[in-house]
Design a protein around this motif. Structure first.
Motif, PDB file in Angstrom:
ATOM      1  N   ALA A   1      18.372   2.720  -4.463  1.00 26.23           N
ATOM      2  CA  ALA A   1      17.999   1.622  -3.713  1.00 26.23           C
ATOM      3  C   ALA A   1      16.765   1.786  -2.763  1.00 26.23           C
ATOM      4  O   ALA A   1      16.299   1.164  -2.139  1.00 26.23           O
ATOM      5  CB  ALA A   1      19.073   1.050  -3.092  1.00 26.23           C
ATOM      6  N   LEU A   2      16.558   3.421  -2.507  1.00 28.41           N
ATOM      7  CA  LEU A   2      15.499   3.637  -1.770  1.00 28.41           C
ATOM      8  C   LEU A   2      14.395   4.318  -2.498  1.00 28.41           C
ATOM      9  O   LEU A   2      14.703   5.466  -3.272  1.00 28.41           O
ATOM     10  CB  LEU A   2      16.104   4.407  -0.510  1.00 28.41           C
ATOM     11  CG  LEU A   2      14.914   5.074   0.574  1.00 28.41           C
ATOM     12  CD1 LEU A   2      14.861   3.851   1.685  1.00 28.41           C
ATOM     13  CD2 LEU A   2      15.677   6.399   1.264  1.00 28.41           C
TER      14      LEU A   2
ATOM     15  N   LEU B   1       9.260   6.972  -6.583  1.00 30.47           N
ATOM     16  CA  LEU B   1       9.986   8.033  -6.241  1.00 30.47           C
ATOM     17  C   LEU B   1      11.411   7.923  -5.400  1.00 30.47           C
ATOM     18  O   LEU B   1      11.416   7.383  -4.696  1.00 30.47           O
ATOM     19  CB  LEU B   1       9.174   9.203  -5.194  1.00 30.47           C
ATOM     20  CG  LEU B   1       7.691   9.529  -5.701  1.00 30.47           C
ATOM     21  CD1 LEU B   1       7.119  10.316  -4.700  1.00 30.47           C
ATOM     22  CD2 LEU B   1       7.755  10.131  -6.871  1.00 30.47           C
ATOM     23  N   ILE B   2      12.148   8.745  -6.096  1.00 30.04           N
ATOM     24  CA  ILE B   2      13.767   8.718  -5.632  1.00 30.04           C
ATOM     25  C   ILE B   2      13.647   9.894  -4.558  1.00 30.04           C
ATOM     26  O   ILE B   2      13.694  10.945  -5.043  1.00 30.04           O
ATOM     27  CB  ILE B   2      14.888   8.588  -6.503  1.00 30.04           C
ATOM     28  CG1 ILE B   2      14.768   7.772  -7.473  1.00 30.04           C
ATOM     29  CG2 ILE B   2      16.362   8.721  -5.653  1.00 30.04           C
ATOM     30  CD1 ILE B   2      15.727   7.813  -8.578  1.00 30.04           C
ATOM     31  N   PRO B   3      13.822   9.718  -3.221  1.00 30.19           N
ATOM     32  CA  PRO B   3      13.791  11.080  -2.303  1.00 30.19           C
ATOM     33  C   PRO B   3      15.143  12.196  -2.677  1.00 30.19           C
ATOM     34  O   PRO B   3      16.215  11.721  -2.971  1.00 30.19           O
ATOM     35  CB  PRO B   3      13.957  10.600  -0.920  1.00 30.19           C
ATOM     36  CG  PRO B   3      13.405   8.975  -1.139  1.00 30.19           C
ATOM     37  CD  PRO B   3      14.131   8.555  -2.519  1.00 30.19           C
ATOM     38  N   GLY B   4      14.675  13.217  -2.379  1.00 27.06           N
ATOM     39  CA  GLY B   4      15.743  14.248  -2.551  1.00 27.06           C
ATOM     40  C   GLY B   4      16.912  14.227  -1.605  1.00 27.06           C
ATOM     41  O   GLY B   4      18.095  14.170  -1.898  1.00 27.06           O
TER      42      GLY B   4
ATOM     43  N   ASP C   1       0.822  -1.118   0.008  1.00 28.17           N
ATOM     44  CA  ASP C   1      -0.060  -0.127   0.090  1.00 28.17           C
ATOM     45  C   ASP C   1       1.002   1.240  -0.110  1.00 28.17           C
ATOM     46  O   ASP C   1       2.215   1.090   0.319  1.00 28.17           O
ATOM     47  CB  ASP C   1      -0.824   0.196   1.056  1.00 28.17           C
ATOM     48  CG  ASP C   1      -2.213   0.774   1.020  1.00 28.17           C
ATOM     49  OD1 ASP C   1      -2.340   1.323   0.010  1.00 28.17           O
ATOM     50  OD2 ASP C   1      -3.060   0.714   1.782  1.00 28.17           O
ATOM     51  N   THR C   2       0.207   2.427  -0.298  1.00 31.02           N
ATOM     52  CA  THR C   2       0.963   3.554  -0.443  1.00 31.02           C
ATOM     53  C   THR C   2       0.294   4.864   0.503  1.00 31.02           C
ATOM     54  O   THR C   2      -0.438   4.729   0.875  1.00 31.02           O
ATOM     55  CB  THR C   2       0.782   4.135  -1.980  1.00 31.02           C
ATOM     56  OG1 THR C   2      -0.536   4.198  -2.377  1.00 31.02           O
ATOM     57  CG2 THR C   2       1.185   2.936  -2.974  1.00 31.02           C
ATOM     58  N   PRO C   3       1.306   5.720   0.580  1.00 35.92           N
ATOM     59  CA  PRO C   3       2.757   5.783   0.535  1.00 35.92           C
ATOM     60  C   PRO C   3       3.528   4.669   1.309  1.00 35.92           C
ATOM     61  O   PRO C   3       3.451   4.856   2.514  1.00 35.92           O
ATOM     62  CB  PRO C   3       3.184   7.196   0.545  1.00 35.92           C
ATOM     63  CG  PRO C   3       2.101   7.693   1.538  1.00 35.92           C
ATOM     64  CD  PRO C   3       0.969   7.051   1.377  1.00 35.92           C
ATOM     65  N   ALA C   4       4.667   4.326   0.751  1.00 35.69           N
ATOM     66  CA  ALA C   4       5.591   3.354   1.612  1.00 35.69           C
ATOM     67  C   ALA C   4       7.040   3.683   1.192  1.00 35.69           C
ATOM     68  O   ALA C   4       7.111   3.802   0.150  1.00 35.69           O
ATOM     69  CB  ALA C   4       4.857   1.976   1.283  1.00 35.69           C
ATOM     70  N   LEU C   5       7.804   3.210   2.368  1.00 36.95           N
ATOM     71  CA  LEU C   5       9.145   3.464   2.183  1.00 36.95           C
ATOM     72  C   LEU C   5       9.810   2.167   1.882  1.00 36.95           C
ATOM     73  O   LEU C   5       9.788   1.102   2.551  1.00 36.95           O
ATOM     74  CB  LEU C   5       9.735   3.827   3.477  1.00 36.95           C
ATOM     75  CG  LEU C   5      11.444   4.157   3.457  1.00 36.95           C
ATOM     76  CD1 LEU C   5      11.640   5.526   2.704  1.00 36.95           C
ATOM     77  CD2 LEU C   5      11.853   3.982   5.082  1.00 36.95           C
ATOM     78  N   VAL C   6      10.142   1.806   0.561  1.00 37.35           N
ATOM     79  CA  VAL C   6      10.561   0.620  -0.040  1.00 37.35           C
ATOM     80  C   VAL C   6      11.885   0.670  -0.462  1.00 37.35           C
ATOM     81  O   VAL C   6      12.568   1.602  -0.720  1.00 37.35           O
ATOM     82  CB  VAL C   6       9.786   0.425  -1.295  1.00 37.35           C
ATOM     83  CG1 VAL C   6      10.262  -1.168  -1.977  1.00 37.35           C
ATOM     84  CG2 VAL C   6       8.218   0.263  -1.158  1.00 37.35           C
TER      85      VAL C   6
ATOM     86  N   MET D   1      24.474   3.454   0.216  1.00 40.63           N
ATOM     87  CA  MET D   1      23.963   2.257   0.290  1.00 40.63           C
ATOM     88  C   MET D   1      22.526   2.484  -0.370  1.00 40.63           C
ATOM     89  O   MET D   1      21.713   1.433  -0.870  1.00 40.63           O
ATOM     90  CB  MET D   1      23.685   1.495   1.644  1.00 40.63           C
ATOM     91  CG  MET D   1      23.474   0.314   1.691  1.00 40.63           C
ATOM     92  SD  MET D   1      23.518  -0.381   3.207  1.00 40.63           S
ATOM     93  CE  MET D   1      21.879   0.076   3.930  1.00 40.63           C
ATOM     94  N   PHE D   2      21.952   3.664  -0.346  1.00 40.39           N
ATOM     95  CA  PHE D   2      20.621   4.077  -0.855  1.00 40.39           C
ATOM     96  C   PHE D   2      20.630   4.916  -1.780  1.00 40.39           C
ATOM     97  O   PHE D   2      19.770   4.754  -2.739  1.00 40.39           O
ATOM     98  CB  PHE D   2      19.622   4.698   0.506  1.00 40.39           C
ATOM     99  CG  PHE D   2      19.276   3.724   1.437  1.00 40.39           C
ATOM    100  CD1 PHE D   2      18.843   2.425   1.436  1.00 40.39           C
ATOM    101  CD2 PHE D   2      18.807   4.153   2.760  1.00 40.39           C
ATOM    102  CE1 PHE D   2      18.741   1.669   2.279  1.00 40.39           C
ATOM    103  CE2 PHE D   2      18.266   3.499   3.733  1.00 40.39           C
ATOM    104  CZ  PHE D   2      18.419   1.811   3.538  1.00 40.39           C
ATOM    105  N   MET D   3      21.641   6.086  -1.646  1.00 43.49           N
ATOM    106  CA  MET D   3      21.450   7.120  -2.719  1.00 43.49           C
ATOM    107  C   MET D   3      20.408   7.872  -2.886  1.00 43.49           C
ATOM    108  O   MET D   3      19.343   7.594  -2.123  1.00 43.49           O
ATOM    109  CB  MET D   3      21.747   6.725  -4.115  1.00 43.49           C
ATOM    110  CG  MET D   3      23.306   5.831  -4.079  1.00 43.49           C
ATOM    111  SD  MET D   3      24.348   7.118  -3.731  1.00 43.49           S
ATOM    112  CE  MET D   3      24.723   8.196  -4.964  1.00 43.49           C
ATOM    113  N   ASP D   4      20.315   9.152  -3.121  1.00 41.30           N
ATOM    114  CA  ASP D   4      19.248   9.983  -3.248  1.00 41.30           C
ATOM    115  C   ASP D   4      19.693  10.896  -4.514  1.00 41.30           C
ATOM    116  O   ASP D   4      20.458  11.108  -4.880  1.00 41.30           O
ATOM    117  CB  ASP D   4      19.013  10.802  -2.008  1.00 41.30           C
ATOM    118  CG  ASP D   4      20.282  11.342  -1.231  1.00 41.30           C
ATOM    119  OD1 ASP D   4      21.018  12.186  -2.161  1.00 41.30           O
ATOM    120  OD2 ASP D   4      20.532  11.520  -0.156  1.00 41.30           O
ATOM    121  N   VAL D   5      18.534  11.712  -4.607  1.00 37.41           N
ATOM    122  CA  VAL D   5      18.715  12.838  -5.722  1.00 37.41           C
ATOM    123  C   VAL D   5      19.788  13.731  -5.592  1.00 37.41           C
ATOM    124  O   VAL D   5      20.630  13.874  -6.649  1.00 37.41           O
ATOM    125  CB  VAL D   5      17.271  13.464  -5.877  1.00 37.41           C
ATOM    126  CG1 VAL D   5      17.567  14.626  -6.975  1.00 37.41           C
ATOM    127  CG2 VAL D   5      16.177  12.558  -6.319  1.00 37.41           C
TER     128      VAL D   5
END
Length: 396
Positions: A279-280, A357-360, A24-29, A258-262
């Motif tokens: 990856a996040l 979505l890739i978080p900032g 379900d959304t929104p979810a941290l995947v 490990m996750f990277m972001d924008v």
């Protein structure tokens, strides 16, 4: 001590083994396959350059991912708050460095209690200091335990945040530590956070060359005083290759890799560093549709915006989309192309369609969520491997 996370609700436990479509959304995947690839690349880099790898736990705030990092070859983890260190310790992490100053007496009592807990398990707790007052307060707190805590003197190598000036004042602090039965001078904390997001490789290189000169100057002063800094720890995801090349550091502390972001993905690619992949993600879905835009259910409550808005990760077959500010509960999605003259925009996602979505900025985004949905097999066709609590969220 930090309260243990509440048990997972039944509907979350029931997700394990299910399709990613059922999340379900929104979810941290988290894409576990991408995490493992990123981790392996970093471990190989550290081994090649003979550096100890101590990833920063403030990025993931999770004992599960901390244990994964130790299993891959990390020597321990960093934390930025006492609460993060407590949560990692409670999750089985036995070597934790709080890479920050702690002056609050109640928090220092918790530091002493955690140091004792790790000591009795054969582990160790470390802490950064940059003042004589910090050393005195820590020593007073440690009378409550027979444990010994490793203390790193933090020096300011360019960020202008915490850290003593890189001169004789660092030697004065090292002398103050000498002879303390419960405090052990372990080395230098030398992190240049301001260099991590300088956009070009040349800018980041220049910043770390200057920082390395300051580190080496302090090391020479300490050596002359008979107080060698055997460990110099620091570096981040944006610059660790430059710290490695300098020879001044013995240990690196990258976290976001490990996750990277924008924000990190906007940096100019450094060929000296491994290439890391996102990856996040925030899984969202389209809840409203107009002729020229769609609306998804992931607003600011699900992702941090201090480093800018998220970007949309287009899966195979999906058209590129641009994410725009829609407020606390909404994101507005625009196509990355212009409309045909004869009709409305095409290639907008359908109602109910998933949007990734890739978080900032990964660290504070994680802090907004109580748990991860860990997926193996990719975002398009993967299955839920686990539901992992974010035990170290919060600010205490």
């Amino acid at each position: 001590m930090k309260a243990q996370p509440e048990p997972l609700p039944d509907h979350l436990r029931a997700l394990v083994g299910q399709s990613v479509d059922d999340v379900d959304t929104p979810a941290l995947v988290v894409d576990l396959d991408a995490v493992n690839r990123n981790m392996q690349r970093m471990v190989e880099f550290a081994a090649k350059h003979r550096l100890r790898l101590r990833p920063h736990g403030k990025a993931h705030k999770s004992a599960l991912f901390g244990r994964l990092q130790l299993q891959a070859g990390a020597v321990g983890l960093c934390a930025q708050t006492v609460a993060e260190a407590e949560a990692l310790g409670a999750g089985g992490i036995n070597d934790v460095l709080i890479s920050n100053e702690v002056l609050s007496v109640p928090k220092l009592r918790r530091v002493a209690a955690l140091a004792h807990q790790l000591y009795t398990r054969g582990g160790r707790l470390s802490l950064a200091v940059d003042s004589g007052e910090g050393i005195e307060r820590l020593a007073q707190a440690m009378v409550l335990t027979r444990a010994v805590i490793d203390v790193y003197i933090e020096i300011d190598i360019g960020q202008g945040r915490c850290g003593v000036a890189p001169d004789e004042r660092a030697v004065t602090l090292a002398r103050q530590l000498a002879g303390r039965s419960s405090l052990r001078f372990a080395g230098l904390q030398a992190y240049h956070g301001g260099a991590q997001h300088l956009r070009t490789v040349a800018e980041r290189h220049a910043a770390i060359v200057e920082a390395a000169e300051k580190v080496n100057a302090v090391r020479r002063l300490l050596e002359a005083a008979g107080l060698p800094a055997d460990v110099v720890t620091g570096a981040g995801t944006g610059t660790f290759a430059h710290e490695a090349a300098s020879g001044a550091w013995t240990e690196i502390q990258p976290g976001s890799f490990m996750f990277m972001d924008v924000d990190y993905l906007r940096n100019e690619r450094d060929p000296a560093q491994p290439q890391f992949e996102p990856a996040l993600f925030i899984k969202s879905q389209v809840i409203s549709l107009a002729d020229d835009h769609a609306v998804c259910d992931a607003g600011h409550k699900s992702h941090a915006i201090d480093s800018g808005l998220p970007e949309v990760q287009a899966l195979p077959g999906q058209a590129p989309l641009r994410f725009a500010n829609g407020g606390d509960e909404h994101g507005v999605l625009h196509p990355e192309h212009t409309a045909d003259e004869d009709g409305p925009l095409s290639h907008l996602p359908a109602l109910g369609e998933a949007v990734w979505l890739i978080p900032g900025h990964c660290d504070p985004t994680v802090n907004l969520h109580s748990h991860y949905v860990v997926v193996r097999g990719g975002l398009a066709a993967g299955r839920v491997e686990a539901i992992a609590p974010v035990e170290a969220r919060g600010v205490w």
